[in-house]
Design an enzyme around this catalytic site. Structure first.
Site, PDB file in Angstrom:
ATOM      1  N   ARG A  59      17.659  39.667  58.396  1.00  0.00           N
ATOM      2  CA  ARG A  59      18.681  40.883  57.720  1.00  0.00           C
ATOM      3  C   ARG A  59      19.088  42.102  58.535  1.00  0.00           C
ATOM      4  O   ARG A  59      20.185  42.497  57.933  1.00  0.00           O
ATOM      5  CB  ARG A  59      17.125  41.809  56.887  1.00  0.00           C
ATOM      6  N   TYR A 112      37.013  44.928  38.669  1.00  0.00           N
ATOM      7  CA  TYR A 112      36.130  43.990  38.298  1.00  0.00           C
ATOM      8  C   TYR A 112      35.720  44.036  36.932  1.00  0.00           C
ATOM      9  O   TYR A 112      34.668  45.030  37.478  1.00  0.00           O
ATOM     10  CB  TYR A 112      35.426  43.768  39.590  1.00  0.00           C
ATOM     11  N   ASP A 184      38.837  48.714  46.580  1.00  0.00           N
ATOM     12  CA  ASP A 184      38.285  46.879  46.599  1.00  0.00           C
ATOM     13  C   ASP A 184      39.431  46.451  46.566  1.00  0.00           C
ATOM     14  O   ASP A 184      40.623  46.752  45.840  1.00  0.00           O
ATOM     15  CB  ASP A 184      37.818  46.650  45.109  1.00  0.00           C
ATOM     16  N   LYS A 209      36.257  35.017  47.197  1.00  0.00           N
ATOM     17  CA  LYS A 209      37.849  35.257  47.586  1.00  0.00           C
ATOM     18  C   LYS A 209      38.953  34.712  48.119  1.00  0.00           C
ATOM     19  O   LYS A 209      38.537  33.645  48.883  1.00  0.00           O
ATOM     20  CB  LYS A 209      38.546  36.208  46.260  1.00  0.00           C
TER      21      LYS A 209
HETATM   22  C1  PLP Z   1      34.744  38.774  42.272  1.00  0.00           C
HETATM   23  C2  PLP Z   1      35.305  40.688  42.582  1.00  0.00           C
HETATM   24  C3  PLP Z   1      33.840  41.320  43.075  1.00  0.00           C
HETATM   25  C4  PLP Z   1      32.821  40.596  42.755  1.00  0.00           C
HETATM   26  O1  PLP Z   1      32.462  39.550  43.733  1.00  0.00           O
HETATM   27  P1  PLP Z   1      31.301  38.423  43.770  1.00  0.00           P
HETATM   28  O2  PLP Z   1      31.260  38.122  44.905  1.00  0.00           O
HETATM   29  O3  PLP Z   1      31.699  37.817  42.847  1.00  0.00           O
HETATM   30  O4  PLP Z   1      30.210  39.090  43.782  1.00  0.00           O
HETATM   31  C5  PLP Z   1      34.373  42.603  43.244  1.00  0.00           C
HETATM   32  N1  PLP Z   1      35.271  42.907  42.759  1.00  0.00           N
HETATM   33  C6  PLP Z   1      36.380  41.722  42.565  1.00  0.00           C
HETATM   34  C7  PLP Z   1      38.370  43.059  42.738  1.00  0.00           C
HETATM   35  C8  PLP Z   1      36.640  40.705  42.529  1.00  0.00           C
HETATM   36  O5  PLP Z   1      37.957  39.713  42.222  1.00  0.00           O
END
Ligand code: PLP
Length: 394
Positions: A59, A112, A184, A209
Protein backbone atom coordinates in the site's frame (compact mmCIF):
# COMPACT_ATOMS: atom_id res chain seq x y z
CA UNK A 1 17.63 1.89 -20.91
CA UNK A 2 18.19 5.32 -19.43
CA UNK A 3 15.71 7.96 -20.52
CA UNK A 4 16.33 11.66 -20.56
CA UNK A 5 14.32 14.85 -20.85
CA UNK A 6 14.91 15.06 -24.58
CA UNK A 7 13.62 11.60 -25.38
CA UNK A 8 10.53 11.71 -27.61
CA UNK A 9 7.14 10.50 -26.40
CA UNK A 10 7.07 7.31 -28.50
CA UNK A 11 10.43 6.24 -27.08
CA UNK A 12 9.35 7.10 -23.55
CA UNK A 13 6.23 4.96 -24.01
CA UNK A 14 8.42 1.94 -24.65
CA UNK A 15 11.25 2.54 -22.17
CA UNK A 16 10.26 4.85 -19.32
CA UNK A 17 10.04 3.60 -15.77
CA UNK A 18 11.91 0.35 -16.41
CA UNK A 19 14.88 -0.33 -14.15
CA UNK A 20 17.28 -3.22 -13.73
CA UNK A 21 15.78 -6.25 -12.01
CA UNK A 22 17.17 -9.57 -10.85
CA UNK A 23 17.70 -12.01 -13.79
CA UNK A 24 17.61 -9.10 -16.30
CA UNK A 25 14.00 -9.15 -17.55
CA UNK A 26 13.22 -6.50 -20.21
CA UNK A 27 9.85 -5.75 -18.60
CA UNK A 28 9.26 -5.13 -14.88
CA UNK A 29 8.38 -8.32 -13.00
CA UNK A 30 4.97 -8.47 -11.31
CA UNK A 31 5.86 -8.22 -7.60
CA UNK A 32 2.52 -9.68 -6.52
CA UNK A 33 3.23 -9.45 -2.81
CA UNK A 34 1.51 -7.52 -0.05
CA UNK A 35 4.61 -7.18 2.11
CA UNK A 36 8.44 -7.31 2.00
CA UNK A 37 10.87 -9.09 4.36
CA UNK A 38 13.35 -7.11 6.42
CA UNK A 39 16.92 -8.44 6.74
CA UNK A 40 16.77 -7.94 10.50
CA UNK A 41 15.07 -5.74 13.09
CA UNK A 42 17.45 -2.81 12.53
CA UNK A 43 16.88 -2.92 8.76
CA UNK A 44 13.09 -2.71 9.32
CA UNK A 45 13.55 0.19 11.69
CA UNK A 46 15.78 2.06 9.23
CA UNK A 47 13.22 1.61 6.43
CA UNK A 48 10.41 2.94 8.63
CA UNK A 49 12.51 5.94 9.65
CA UNK A 50 13.31 6.62 5.98
CA UNK A 51 17.05 6.28 6.64
CA UNK A 52 17.36 3.60 3.97
CA UNK A 53 15.60 3.16 0.62
CA UNK A 54 13.51 0.02 0.26
CA UNK A 55 10.10 -1.59 0.25
CA UNK A 56 7.94 -2.25 3.32
CA UNK A 57 4.31 -2.87 2.35
CA UNK A 58 2.54 -2.64 -1.03
CA UNK A 59 0.00 0.00 0.00
CA UNK A 60 2.99 2.28 0.65
CA UNK A 61 5.29 1.33 -2.23
CA UNK A 62 5.84 -1.56 -4.65
CA UNK A 63 8.40 -1.91 -7.50
CA UNK A 64 5.84 -2.90 -10.18
CA UNK A 65 3.56 0.00 -9.28
CA UNK A 66 6.53 2.37 -9.09
CA UNK A 67 7.72 1.42 -12.60
CA UNK A 68 4.32 2.35 -14.05
CA UNK A 69 4.16 5.57 -11.97
CA UNK A 70 7.64 6.65 -13.11
CA UNK A 71 6.74 5.99 -16.75
CA UNK A 72 3.64 8.19 -16.63
CA UNK A 73 5.41 10.94 -14.66
CA UNK A 74 8.05 10.94 -17.40
CA UNK A 75 5.45 11.14 -20.20
CA UNK A 76 3.62 14.03 -18.48
CA UNK A 77 6.89 15.85 -17.69
CA UNK A 78 6.04 15.61 -13.98
CA UNK A 79 8.31 15.06 -10.98
CA UNK A 80 6.39 12.19 -9.39
CA UNK A 81 3.20 10.19 -9.85
CA UNK A 82 0.90 8.23 -7.55
CA UNK A 83 -1.07 5.26 -8.84
CA UNK A 84 -4.68 4.98 -7.65
CA UNK A 85 -7.34 2.27 -7.67
CA UNK A 86 -9.46 4.22 -10.20
CA UNK A 87 -9.76 7.61 -11.82
CA UNK A 88 -12.24 8.56 -9.10
CA UNK A 89 -9.71 7.50 -6.43
CA UNK A 90 -7.29 9.94 -8.12
CA UNK A 91 -9.94 12.71 -8.09
CA UNK A 92 -10.75 12.18 -4.41
CA UNK A 93 -7.05 11.93 -3.45
CA UNK A 94 -6.40 15.33 -5.04
CA UNK A 95 -9.24 17.07 -3.21
CA UNK A 96 -8.70 15.39 0.16
CA UNK A 97 -5.03 16.40 -0.04
CA UNK A 98 -5.44 19.97 -1.28
CA UNK A 99 -8.55 21.21 0.54
CA UNK A 100 -9.94 21.54 4.04
CA UNK A 101 -13.06 22.91 5.75
CA UNK A 102 -13.81 26.47 4.63
CA UNK A 103 -12.01 26.20 1.29
CA UNK A 104 -13.52 26.89 -2.12
CA UNK A 105 -13.07 25.02 -5.40
CA UNK A 106 -13.80 26.15 -8.96
CA UNK A 107 -14.66 23.26 -11.25
CA UNK A 108 -15.50 23.08 -14.94
CA UNK A 109 -19.18 22.40 -15.61
CA UNK A 110 -18.41 19.75 -18.24
CA UNK A 111 -16.24 17.37 -16.24
CA UNK A 112 -16.80 13.64 -15.80
CA UNK A 113 -20.26 13.11 -14.20
CA UNK A 114 -19.07 11.36 -10.99
CA UNK A 115 -16.48 14.14 -10.43
CA UNK A 116 -19.34 16.65 -10.33
CA UNK A 117 -21.23 14.38 -7.94
CA UNK A 118 -18.13 13.92 -5.74
CA UNK A 119 -17.67 17.69 -5.36
CA UNK A 120 -21.34 18.63 -5.03
CA UNK A 121 -22.43 15.81 -2.72
CA UNK A 122 -19.40 14.35 -0.94
CA UNK A 123 -16.64 16.96 -0.58
CA UNK A 124 -19.36 19.49 0.35
CA UNK A 125 -20.10 17.38 3.48
CA UNK A 126 -16.61 18.27 4.70
CA UNK A 127 -17.24 22.01 4.35
CA UNK A 128 -15.61 22.58 0.96
CA UNK A 129 -17.78 24.50 -1.46
CA UNK A 130 -17.59 24.20 -5.26
CA UNK A 131 -18.63 26.66 -7.96
CA UNK A 132 -19.20 25.12 -11.39
CA UNK A 133 -18.38 27.34 -14.36
CA UNK A 134 -17.83 27.04 -18.10
CA UNK A 135 -14.01 26.94 -18.14
CA UNK A 136 -13.95 27.50 -21.91
CA UNK A 137 -14.96 31.08 -21.02
CA UNK A 138 -11.99 32.74 -19.30
CA UNK A 139 -14.12 35.54 -17.88
CA UNK A 140 -16.49 33.13 -16.11
CA UNK A 141 -13.53 31.53 -14.38
CA UNK A 142 -12.00 34.89 -13.49
CA UNK A 143 -15.25 36.01 -11.83
CA UNK A 144 -15.58 32.85 -9.76
CA UNK A 145 -12.44 33.32 -7.63
CA UNK A 146 -12.87 34.07 -3.93
CA UNK A 147 -10.21 34.75 -1.30
CA UNK A 148 -10.55 31.12 -0.13
CA UNK A 149 -10.32 29.47 -3.59
CA UNK A 150 -7.68 26.73 -3.36
CA UNK A 151 -8.20 24.68 -6.52
CA UNK A 152 -9.22 25.25 -10.13
CA UNK A 153 -10.15 21.89 -11.65
CA UNK A 154 -11.14 21.20 -15.25
CA UNK A 155 -11.06 18.77 -18.14
CA UNK A 156 -10.13 19.83 -21.62
CA UNK A 157 -11.72 18.78 -23.86
CA UNK A 158 -14.78 18.70 -21.60
CA UNK A 159 -17.01 15.73 -21.12
CA UNK A 160 -19.10 14.98 -23.19
CA UNK A 161 -19.45 18.23 -25.16
CA UNK A 162 -15.72 18.53 -25.93
CA UNK A 163 -15.52 22.24 -25.14
CA UNK A 164 -11.87 23.27 -24.96
CA UNK A 165 -10.35 25.36 -22.15
CA UNK A 166 -7.14 27.39 -22.36
CA UNK A 167 -4.76 25.69 -19.91
CA UNK A 168 -2.06 28.36 -20.15
CA UNK A 169 -4.37 31.34 -19.60
CA UNK A 170 -6.41 29.70 -16.84
CA UNK A 171 -3.21 28.64 -15.03
CA UNK A 172 -1.91 32.20 -15.05
CA UNK A 173 -5.17 33.52 -13.60
CA UNK A 174 -5.40 30.82 -10.94
CA UNK A 175 -1.83 31.43 -9.83
CA UNK A 176 -2.52 35.15 -9.42
CA UNK A 177 -5.21 34.07 -6.94
CA UNK A 178 -2.90 31.60 -5.19
CA UNK A 179 -4.92 28.58 -6.33
CA UNK A 180 -3.57 25.28 -7.66
CA UNK A 181 -4.52 24.14 -11.16
CA UNK A 182 -5.54 20.51 -11.62
CA UNK A 183 -6.28 19.16 -15.10
CA UNK A 184 -7.97 15.84 -15.80
CA UNK A 185 -6.05 14.85 -18.94
CA UNK A 186 -7.88 11.54 -19.51
CA UNK A 187 -9.34 12.47 -22.91
CA UNK A 188 -6.02 13.55 -24.45
CA UNK A 189 -3.25 11.52 -22.78
CA UNK A 190 0.26 13.02 -22.58
CA UNK A 191 0.73 12.16 -26.27
CA UNK A 192 -1.72 14.87 -27.36
CA UNK A 193 -1.58 17.37 -24.50
CA UNK A 194 0.83 18.18 -21.65
CA UNK A 195 -0.89 20.42 -19.09
CA UNK A 196 2.13 20.65 -16.77
CA UNK A 197 4.16 22.27 -19.57
CA UNK A 198 1.33 24.77 -20.08
CA UNK A 199 1.31 25.85 -16.42
CA UNK A 200 -0.91 23.37 -14.55
CA UNK A 201 0.34 22.08 -11.18
CA UNK A 202 -1.22 18.62 -11.16
CA UNK A 203 -2.49 16.27 -13.84
CA UNK A 204 -4.71 13.29 -13.23
CA UNK A 205 -5.96 10.46 -15.38
CA UNK A 206 -8.41 7.69 -15.40
CA UNK A 207 -5.89 5.09 -16.59
CA UNK A 208 -8.94 2.94 -17.33
CA UNK A 209 -9.15 4.85 -20.62
CA UNK A 210 -6.37 5.63 -23.12
CA UNK A 211 -3.31 5.02 -20.89
CA UNK A 212 -4.14 1.34 -20.43
CA UNK A 213 -6.17 1.34 -23.64
CA UNK A 214 -7.45 -2.22 -23.61
CA UNK A 215 -10.62 -1.98 -21.51
CA UNK A 216 -9.36 -4.55 -18.99
CA UNK A 217 -8.19 -2.39 -16.07
CA UNK A 218 -9.73 0.20 -13.75
CA UNK A 219 -7.05 2.57 -12.46
CA UNK A 220 -6.09 6.19 -11.96
CA UNK A 221 -3.02 8.34 -11.46
CA UNK A 222 -2.06 11.72 -10.02
CA UNK A 223 1.02 13.40 -11.54
CA UNK A 224 2.74 16.21 -9.62
CA UNK A 225 4.91 18.93 -11.10
CA UNK A 226 6.41 19.94 -7.75
CA UNK A 227 8.54 17.20 -6.14
CA UNK A 228 7.98 18.87 -2.76
CA UNK A 229 4.30 17.89 -2.87
CA UNK A 230 5.09 14.21 -3.25
CA UNK A 231 5.47 13.51 0.48
CA UNK A 232 2.06 14.85 1.44
CA UNK A 233 0.28 13.21 -1.51
CA UNK A 234 1.91 9.84 -0.78
CA UNK A 235 0.95 10.15 2.87
CA UNK A 236 -2.70 10.82 2.00
CA UNK A 237 -2.75 8.01 -0.57
CA UNK A 238 -1.35 5.63 2.04
CA UNK A 239 -3.88 6.66 4.68
CA UNK A 240 -6.96 6.94 2.47
CA UNK A 241 -5.89 3.65 0.92
CA UNK A 242 -7.27 3.79 -2.63
CA UNK A 243 -4.08 2.38 -4.15
CA UNK A 244 -3.64 0.40 -7.36
CA UNK A 245 -2.33 -3.18 -7.21
CA UNK A 246 0.78 -4.65 -8.87
CA UNK A 247 -1.00 -6.68 -11.54
CA UNK A 248 -3.14 -3.79 -12.80
CA UNK A 249 -0.02 -1.60 -12.77
CA UNK A 250 1.74 -4.17 -14.92
CA UNK A 251 -1.14 -4.18 -17.41
CA UNK A 252 -1.21 -0.37 -17.61
CA UNK A 253 2.56 -0.26 -18.12
CA UNK A 254 2.18 -2.86 -20.88
CA UNK A 255 -0.57 -0.78 -22.48
CA UNK A 256 1.61 2.35 -22.38
CA UNK A 257 4.08 0.84 -24.83
CA UNK A 258 1.63 1.33 -27.69
CA UNK A 259 0.09 4.57 -26.41
CA UNK A 260 1.65 6.77 -29.05
CA UNK A 261 0.68 4.63 -32.04
CA UNK A 262 -2.78 4.03 -30.60
CA UNK A 263 -3.40 7.77 -30.12
CA UNK A 264 -2.37 8.45 -33.73
CA UNK A 265 -4.89 5.90 -34.99
CA UNK A 266 -7.66 7.10 -32.61
CA UNK A 267 -7.18 10.66 -33.89
CA UNK A 268 -7.01 9.67 -37.55
CA UNK A 269 -10.18 7.54 -37.34
CA UNK A 270 -12.08 10.07 -35.22
CA UNK A 271 -11.38 13.00 -37.53
CA UNK A 272 -12.58 11.02 -40.56
CA UNK A 273 -15.74 9.93 -38.74
CA UNK A 274 -16.44 13.42 -37.39
CA UNK A 275 -16.15 14.89 -40.90
CA UNK A 276 -18.38 12.14 -42.29
CA UNK A 277 -21.01 12.68 -39.58
CA UNK A 278 -20.96 16.44 -40.10
CA UNK A 279 -22.10 16.15 -43.72
CA UNK A 280 -24.67 13.41 -42.94
CA UNK A 281 -28.32 14.40 -43.54
CA UNK A 282 -29.57 12.76 -40.30
CA UNK A 283 -27.10 14.56 -38.04
CA UNK A 284 -27.93 17.95 -36.53
CA UNK A 285 -24.53 18.82 -35.07
CA UNK A 286 -21.11 17.30 -34.34
CA UNK A 287 -18.62 18.24 -31.61
CA UNK A 288 -14.97 17.32 -32.22
CA UNK A 289 -12.06 19.64 -31.34
CA UNK A 290 -10.31 19.25 -34.70
CA UNK A 291 -13.37 20.14 -36.80
CA UNK A 292 -13.22 23.67 -38.21
CA UNK A 293 -16.76 24.19 -36.92
CA UNK A 294 -15.65 23.63 -33.29
CA UNK A 295 -15.92 26.88 -31.29
CA UNK A 296 -12.35 26.53 -29.97
CA UNK A 297 -10.77 25.05 -33.12
CA UNK A 298 -7.83 27.49 -33.13
CA UNK A 299 -7.10 26.89 -29.45
CA UNK A 300 -7.26 23.12 -30.02
CA UNK A 301 -4.67 23.34 -32.77
CA UNK A 302 -2.42 25.42 -30.52
CA UNK A 303 -2.81 23.41 -27.33
CA UNK A 304 -3.06 19.80 -28.53
CA UNK A 305 -1.49 17.53 -31.11
CA UNK A 306 -4.78 15.89 -32.12
CA UNK A 307 -8.52 15.88 -31.53
CA UNK A 308 -8.51 12.63 -29.57
CA UNK A 309 -10.82 9.64 -29.90
CA UNK A 310 -14.10 11.00 -28.55
CA UNK A 311 -16.86 12.58 -30.66
CA UNK A 312 -20.27 13.82 -29.54
CA UNK A 313 -23.19 14.47 -31.86
CA UNK A 314 -26.84 15.35 -31.90
CA UNK A 315 -29.15 13.44 -34.20
CA UNK A 316 -32.10 15.05 -35.88
CA UNK A 317 -34.99 13.52 -33.97
CA UNK A 318 -33.42 13.70 -30.51
CA UNK A 319 -33.52 10.85 -28.04
CA UNK A 320 -35.82 8.58 -30.09
CA UNK A 321 -33.48 8.74 -33.07
CA UNK A 322 -30.54 8.14 -30.75
CA UNK A 323 -32.14 4.98 -29.40
CA UNK A 324 -32.68 3.60 -32.92
CA UNK A 325 -29.02 4.30 -33.67
CA UNK A 326 -27.72 2.67 -30.48
CA UNK A 327 -29.95 -0.40 -30.86
CA UNK A 328 -29.04 -1.05 -34.50
CA UNK A 329 -25.43 -0.01 -34.85
CA UNK A 330 -22.95 -2.67 -36.08
CA UNK A 331 -19.25 -3.03 -35.12
CA UNK A 332 -19.67 -0.39 -32.36
CA UNK A 333 -20.61 -1.70 -28.92
CA UNK A 334 -23.19 -0.07 -26.69
CA UNK A 335 -21.16 0.58 -23.55
CA UNK A 336 -19.91 3.48 -21.42
CA UNK A 337 -16.20 4.23 -20.95
CA UNK A 338 -13.77 5.27 -23.69
CA UNK A 339 -10.17 5.11 -24.76
CA UNK A 340 -9.98 1.41 -25.53
CA UNK A 341 -8.97 -0.14 -28.84
CA UNK A 342 -12.62 -1.05 -29.50
CA UNK A 343 -15.21 1.53 -30.57
CA UNK A 344 -18.05 2.27 -28.15
CA UNK A 345 -21.28 4.27 -28.34
CA UNK A 346 -23.41 5.63 -25.47
CA UNK A 347 -26.04 8.15 -24.37
CA UNK A 348 -24.70 10.57 -21.69
CA UNK A 349 -28.07 11.89 -20.37
CA UNK A 350 -29.29 8.40 -19.39
CA UNK A 351 -25.88 6.81 -18.72
CA UNK A 352 -22.58 8.54 -17.77
CA UNK A 353 -24.16 11.84 -16.70
CA UNK A 354 -27.44 10.49 -15.26
CA UNK A 355 -26.22 11.30 -11.72
CA UNK A 356 -26.10 15.04 -12.51
CA UNK A 357 -29.15 17.22 -11.91
CA UNK A 358 -31.03 18.14 -15.10
CA UNK A 359 -30.15 21.78 -14.45
CA UNK A 360 -26.38 21.12 -14.31
CA UNK A 361 -26.73 18.86 -17.36
CA UNK A 362 -28.42 21.58 -19.38
CA UNK A 363 -25.81 24.16 -18.29
CA UNK A 364 -23.14 21.78 -19.56
CA UNK A 365 -24.91 21.33 -22.91
CA UNK A 366 -25.79 17.67 -22.32
CA UNK A 367 -29.10 17.55 -24.16
CA UNK A 368 -31.30 14.45 -24.18
CA UNK A 369 -30.42 13.74 -27.80
CA UNK A 370 -26.64 13.88 -27.40
CA UNK A 371 -24.75 10.71 -28.36
CA UNK A 372 -21.10 10.15 -27.40
CA UNK A 373 -18.80 7.75 -29.20
CA UNK A 374 -15.30 6.55 -28.39
CA UNK A 375 -13.54 5.77 -31.65
CA UNK A 376 -11.28 2.73 -31.50
CA UNK A 377 -8.44 1.61 -33.74
CA UNK A 378 -10.46 -0.61 -36.11
CA UNK A 379 -10.44 0.12 -39.86
CA UNK A 380 -12.37 3.33 -40.32
CA UNK A 381 -14.36 2.03 -43.32
CA UNK A 382 -15.90 -0.66 -41.10
CA UNK A 383 -16.74 1.87 -38.38
CA UNK A 384 -18.49 4.13 -40.90
CA UNK A 385 -20.36 1.14 -42.35
CA UNK A 386 -21.51 0.17 -38.83
CA UNK A 387 -22.93 3.65 -38.22
CA UNK A 388 -24.45 4.05 -41.68
CA UNK A 389 -26.29 0.73 -41.39
CA UNK A 390 -28.13 2.05 -38.31
CA UNK A 391 -28.55 5.64 -39.53
CA UNK A 392 -30.51 4.34 -42.53
CA UNK A 393 -33.18 3.16 -40.06
CA UNK A 394 -33.42 6.53 -38.28
C1 PLP B 1 -13.59 7.63 -16.60
C2 PLP B 1 -13.19 8.98 -16.20
C3 PLP B 1 -12.91 9.29 -14.85
C4 PLP B 1 -13.09 8.28 -13.74
O1 PLP B 1 -12.24 7.20 -13.90
P1 PLP B 1 -12.53 5.73 -13.31
O2 PLP B 1 -11.28 5.00 -13.66
O3 PLP B 1 -13.74 5.20 -14.00
O4 PLP B 1 -12.76 5.88 -11.86
C5 PLP B 1 -12.48 10.55 -14.55
N1 PLP B 1 -12.33 11.49 -15.52
C6 PLP B 1 -12.59 11.24 -16.81
C7 PLP B 1 -12.41 12.31 -17.82
C8 PLP B 1 -13.04 9.98 -17.20
O5 PLP B 1 -13.31 9.74 -18.49
Amino acid sequence: METNEDMRQGTKCVHSGIKDYEFGPVVPPIYQTSTFKFKDADHGARLFKGEEDGYIYTRMRNPTIEAMEDAIADLEQGAKAIGCASGMAAVSLVFFTLTQRGDHVICGNSVYGPTTTFLAQILSKFGVETTFVDTSKVEEVQNAFRPNTKVLFFETPGNPTLSVSDIEKLSQIAHLHGAKVVVDNTFMSPILQKPLELGADIVLHSMTKFLNGHADVVGGIVVLKDPNEYGIFRKYSNHIGGVIDPFNSFLVHRGLKTLEIRMKKHCENALKIAEWLEQHSKIERVWYPFLKSHPQYELSLRQTKGGGGVISFELKGGLEAGKILMNNVKVWQLAVSLGGVESLIQHPASMTHAGMSKELRMQAGITDGLVRVSVGIEDVEDLIWGLETALKLV
